[in-house]
Design an enzyme around this catalytic site. Structure first.
Site, PDB file in Angstrom:
ATOM      1  N   THR A 154       1.036  -7.950  -5.104  1.00 37.04           N
ATOM      2  CA  THR A 154      -0.148  -6.933  -4.814  1.00 37.04           C
ATOM      3  C   THR A 154       0.561  -5.657  -5.543  1.00 37.04           C
ATOM      4  O   THR A 154       1.659  -5.427  -5.063  1.00 37.04           O
ATOM      5  CB  THR A 154      -0.708  -6.738  -3.599  1.00 37.04           C
ATOM      6  OG1 THR A 154      -1.910  -6.041  -3.612  1.00 37.04           O
ATOM      7  CG2 THR A 154       0.161  -6.336  -2.565  1.00 37.04           C
TER       8      THR A 154
ATOM      9  N   CYS B 103      -2.378   2.022   1.612  1.00 41.02           N
ATOM     10  CA  CYS B 103      -2.755   0.642   1.972  1.00 41.02           C
ATOM     11  C   CYS B 103      -1.743  -0.151   2.447  1.00 41.02           C
ATOM     12  O   CYS B 103      -0.277   0.410   2.285  1.00 41.02           O
ATOM     13  CB  CYS B 103      -3.428  -0.196   0.859  1.00 41.02           C
ATOM     14  SG  CYS B 103      -4.838   0.705   0.056  1.00 41.02           S
TER      15      CYS B 103
ATOM     16  N   HIS C 160      -4.142  -7.325   1.354  1.00 37.37           N
ATOM     17  CA  HIS C 160      -3.860  -5.884   0.991  1.00 37.37           C
ATOM     18  C   HIS C 160      -5.159  -5.301   1.712  1.00 37.37           C
ATOM     19  O   HIS C 160      -6.397  -5.183   1.197  1.00 37.37           O
ATOM     20  CB  HIS C 160      -3.946  -5.948  -0.487  1.00 37.37           C
ATOM     21  CG  HIS C 160      -3.852  -4.490  -1.069  1.00 37.37           C
ATOM     22  ND1 HIS C 160      -3.219  -4.005  -2.431  1.00 37.37           N
ATOM     23  CD2 HIS C 160      -4.249  -3.103  -0.593  1.00 37.37           C
ATOM     24  CE1 HIS C 160      -3.237  -2.923  -2.908  1.00 37.37           C
ATOM     25  NE2 HIS C 160      -3.852  -2.429  -1.700  1.00 37.37           N
TER      26      HIS C 160
END
Lengths: 164, 207
Positions: A23, A29, A46
């Site tokens: 990711t 995040c 994520h």
């Protein structure tokens, strides 16, 4: 040969064997890597926001956006991993992200910290132990999670790559 | 009708935002031209409503390292603006002013940092002035807060605040010509939904 599986923002994927889950550019995040070392099954979520129940009415968790939140996202990741054959009691977690990209004090800016808090709370509720953590501070991170070894590789723009 | 989601914006409203972008870019170009002491041409900016992933790809991909400057907006409307400058554009600008390009945006000297912040200041103030003068609103902006990092990580900041209202971001794509070199920069606007509604009402295109 395993494949590289990309996990987008507010998304999650499960891999096994030689698969590498990746990711890109986690800011505030949080990337949650769950691993069943016995079965070599890896999962990566994520998430963007903390708890779905705290979200404004207009953005409550729906089937389409439940992967956006720490609580609904982690729950779904655990489900997906058990469909793939992992057993929840064997899972361990490695987490990364939750940075504060800009230094300012308003609520939206400490979202990274709140995300990390929510993730920890959820993992504790599922009795999943966090064995590595690369969170906080003020820089973006890309995460590669190797299904064969369970190693989380964290890359940043101006820092050394870390393998944990 | 109240809007709760940015995706409900229609063509006409995007055109209004485009016009604001246009005036803002015009103001910015003349301010930049004075500061850089050289003529600057601009083209009509493109205003896009993009998915997060498309916006990130538009900015060169998630891991492309860029300069991001964040400005908080308070007053009659609230929200934030994110101004993105790529390595090549930052370089062209310092080349035009100091005669030396920026070698590496992740390792800028004090003068380069302060110069780039000033550009961010001018750009954000130009847009906000355009909105304020068109609508007679009082709008304050904070000093830009700068970071140099992966575009995806920078963009996650407005994406997270937009997540409350939609999965799209409002991106203004500017293109300046400085001494024959095209310099592109992007402004990402993140107004609060009621502010956007208030803004459209003020401009006579209520939703």
């Amino acid at each position: 040969m395993g494949t590289t599986i990309t996990v987008g923002i507010a998304d999650l994927k499960v891999g096994k064997g030689d698969d590498v889950l990746v990711t890109y550019a986690l800011g505030s995040c949080v990337g949650i890597c769950l691993y069943d070392a016995e079965k070599k099954i890896a999962g990566l979520a994520h998430i963007m926001l903390p708890l779905s129940k705290d979200a404004a009415a207009a953005s409550k968790a729906t089937p389409e956006n439940r992967r956006r939140y720490a609580d609904t996202g982690i729950t779904e990741l655990i489900q997906e991993m058990s469909f793939a054959g992992a057993s929840t009691k064997n899972l361990t977690a490695k987490i990364a992200g939750g940075a504060q990209m800009f230094s300012s004090s308003s609520a939206v800016f400490n979202i990274g910290e709140r995300n990390v808090e929510a993730v920890k709370k959820l993992l504790a509720a599922y009795r999943i132990k966090i064995i590595a953590e690369e969170t906080g501070l003020n820089y973006g991170r890309t995460v590669f999670f190797h299904a064969d070894t369970g190693i989380m590789e964290v890359r940043a723009a101006t820092r050394e790559t870390k393998m944990v | 009708m109240a809007i709760t989601n940015i995706e409900e914006l229609q063509g006409m409203h995007l055109d209004v935002l485009k016009e604001i972008g246009n005036i803002g870019s015009g103001n910015a170009a003349s301010a930049l031209s004075t500061m850089l002491n050289c003529p600057i041409d601009i083209s009509v900016p493109d205003v896009k409503l993009l998915n997060f992933d498309d916006a990130v790809n538009f900015l060169g991909g998630p891991e492309n390292v860029a300069i991001g400057m964040l400005v908080n907006i308070t007053g009659d409307i609230t929200g934030m603006m994110l101004y993105i400058i790529q390595q090549s554009c930052a370089s062209s600008m310092t080349q035009a002013v100091f005669g030396t390009p920026i070698e590496d945006i992740t390792n800028m000297n004090e003068m380069e940092v302060s110069f780039i912040s000033e550009i961010g200041n001018i750009m954000s103030a130009s847009y906000i002035n355009a909105i304020a003068s068109l609508t007679n609103m009082m709008i304050d902006i904070s000093v830009p807060n700068m970071t140099v990092d992966m575009a995806g990580a920078i963009l996650s900041v407005p994406a997270v605040s937009f997540a409350q209202v939609g999965d799209k971001v409002l991106l203004i794509d500017d293109s300046f010509i400085i001494e024959g070199n095209e310099v592109k920069s992007n402004m990402i606007l993140v107004p609060e939904m009621n502010s956007l509604e208030y803004l459209f009402n003020k401009l006579g295109v209520g939703i």
